[in-house]
Scaffold this motif. Structure first.
Motif, PDB file in Angstrom:
ATOM      1  N   PRO A   1       0.834  -1.200   0.000  1.00 31.68           N
ATOM      2  CA  PRO A   1       0.000   0.000   0.000  1.00 31.68           C
ATOM      3  C   PRO A   1       0.873   1.256   0.000  1.00 31.68           C
ATOM      4  N   LEU A   2       0.327   2.349  -0.447  1.00 35.72           N
ATOM      5  CA  LEU A   2       1.055   3.607  -0.499  1.00 35.72           C
ATOM      6  C   LEU A   2       1.600   3.949   0.890  1.00 35.72           C
ATOM      7  N   SER A   3       2.887   4.215   0.959  1.00 37.42           N
ATOM      8  CA  SER A   3       3.506   4.551   2.243  1.00 37.42           C
ATOM      9  C   SER A   3       2.995   5.907   2.723  1.00 37.42           C
ATOM     10  N   TYR A   4       3.125   6.138   4.012  1.00 37.17           N
ATOM     11  CA  TYR A   4       2.637   7.381   4.601  1.00 37.17           C
ATOM     12  C   TYR A   4       3.384   8.604   4.085  1.00 37.17           C
ATOM     13  N   ARG A   5       4.643   8.420   3.754  1.00 38.61           N
ATOM     14  CA  ARG A   5       5.429   9.529   3.227  1.00 38.61           C
ATOM     15  C   ARG A   5       6.324   9.027   2.111  1.00 38.61           C
ATOM     16  N   SER A   6       6.719   9.927   1.272  1.00 37.20           N
ATOM     17  CA  SER A   6       7.590   9.588   0.149  1.00 37.20           C
ATOM     18  C   SER A   6       9.001   9.321   0.662  1.00 37.20           C
ATOM     19  N   GLU A   7       9.583   8.246   0.200  1.00 38.29           N
ATOM     20  CA  GLU A   7      10.952   7.885   0.586  1.00 38.29           C
ATOM     21  C   GLU A   7      11.855   7.987  -0.641  1.00 38.29           C
ATOM     22  N   PRO A   8      13.105   8.380  -0.458  1.00 40.51           N
ATOM     23  CA  PRO A   8      13.991   8.597  -1.611  1.00 40.51           C
ATOM     24  C   PRO A   8      14.317   7.339  -2.422  1.00 40.51           C
ATOM     25  N   HIS A   9      14.249   6.160  -1.816  1.00 40.89           N
ATOM     26  CA  HIS A   9      14.619   4.939  -2.536  1.00 40.89           C
ATOM     27  C   HIS A   9      13.422   4.042  -2.791  1.00 40.89           C
ATOM     28  N   SER A  10      12.253   4.643  -2.938  1.00 37.60           N
ATOM     29  CA  SER A  10      11.044   3.878  -3.253  1.00 37.60           C
ATOM     30  C   SER A  10      10.321   4.565  -4.405  1.00 37.60           C
ATOM     31  N   TYR A  11       9.372   3.858  -4.979  1.00 34.28           N
ATOM     32  CA  TYR A  11       8.647   4.355  -6.142  1.00 34.28           C
ATOM     33  C   TYR A  11       7.154   4.233  -5.877  1.00 34.28           C
ATOM     34  N   ASP A  12       6.435   5.318  -6.070  1.00 31.32           N
ATOM     35  CA  ASP A  12       4.985   5.301  -5.913  1.00 31.32           C
ATOM     36  C   ASP A  12       4.363   4.965  -7.268  1.00 31.32           C
ATOM     37  N   LEU A  13       3.380   4.056  -7.262  1.00 31.88           N
ATOM     38  CA  LEU A  13       2.784   3.588  -8.511  1.00 31.88           C
ATOM     39  C   LEU A  13       1.270   3.736  -8.497  1.00 31.88           C
ATOM     40  N   CYS A  14       0.701   4.021  -9.659  1.00 28.76           N
ATOM     41  CA  CYS A  14      -0.747   4.068  -9.838  1.00 28.76           C
ATOM     42  C   CYS A  14      -1.266   2.633  -9.955  1.00 28.76           C
ATOM     43  N   PRO A  15      -2.569   2.431  -9.934  1.00 26.36           N
ATOM     44  CA  PRO A  15      -3.106   1.066 -10.024  1.00 26.36           C
ATOM     45  C   PRO A  15      -2.647   0.307 -11.271  1.00 26.36           C
ATOM     46  N   ARG A  16      -2.627   0.988 -12.410  1.00 26.79           N
ATOM     47  CA  ARG A  16      -2.230   0.319 -13.658  1.00 26.79           C
ATOM     48  C   ARG A  16      -0.787  -0.169 -13.609  1.00 26.79           C
ATOM     49  N   HIS A  17       0.126   0.678 -13.176  1.00 18.76           N
ATOM     50  CA  HIS A  17       1.531   0.281 -13.135  1.00 18.76           C
ATOM     51  C   HIS A  17       1.814  -0.717 -12.007  1.00 18.76           C
ATOM     52  N   ALA A  18       1.084  -0.632 -10.908  1.00 23.37           N
ATOM     53  CA  ALA A  18       1.249  -1.609  -9.832  1.00 23.37           C
ATOM     54  C   ALA A  18       0.808  -2.996 -10.298  1.00 23.37           C
ATOM     55  N   GLU A  19      -0.279  -3.051 -11.038  1.00 25.82           N
ATOM     56  CA  GLU A  19      -0.791  -4.330 -11.533  1.00 25.82           C
ATOM     57  C   GLU A  19       0.149  -4.950 -12.556  1.00 25.82           C
ATOM     58  N   ARG A  20       0.761  -4.133 -13.372  1.00 18.52           N
ATOM     59  CA  ARG A  20       1.630  -4.621 -14.457  1.00 18.52           C
ATOM     60  C   ARG A  20       3.080  -4.830 -14.037  1.00 18.52           C
TER      61      ARG A  20
END
Length: 72
Positions: A32-51
């Protein structure tokens, strides 16, 4: 709370999941989306998370929140 966008270039959709890598264990972890943005992680939309796919020989671990209606 500010909306975070998908990390994929030119996507622009709202992020719903966070991707991190564990290089030592050859593992990609999507949760699940983390509470805050981290420099070594990537946030993804539903489409990109699924693929999401990982390099050959890597394991993809997908965490879901118990009781949530959407799986990432």
């Amino acid at each position: 709370m500010t909306v975070r966008l998908c990390s994929k270039v030119a996507c622009g959709q709202d992020a719903v999941a966070t991707l991190t890598y564990d290089y030592a264990d050859a593992m990609a972890v999507l949760g699940p989306l983390s509470y805050r943005s981290e420099p070594h992680s990537y946030d993804l939309c539903p489409r990109h998370a699924e693929r999401l796919s990982a390099p050959q020989g890597w394991q993809v671990v997908r965490h879901v929140v118990v009781g949530s209606q959407e799986a990432v």
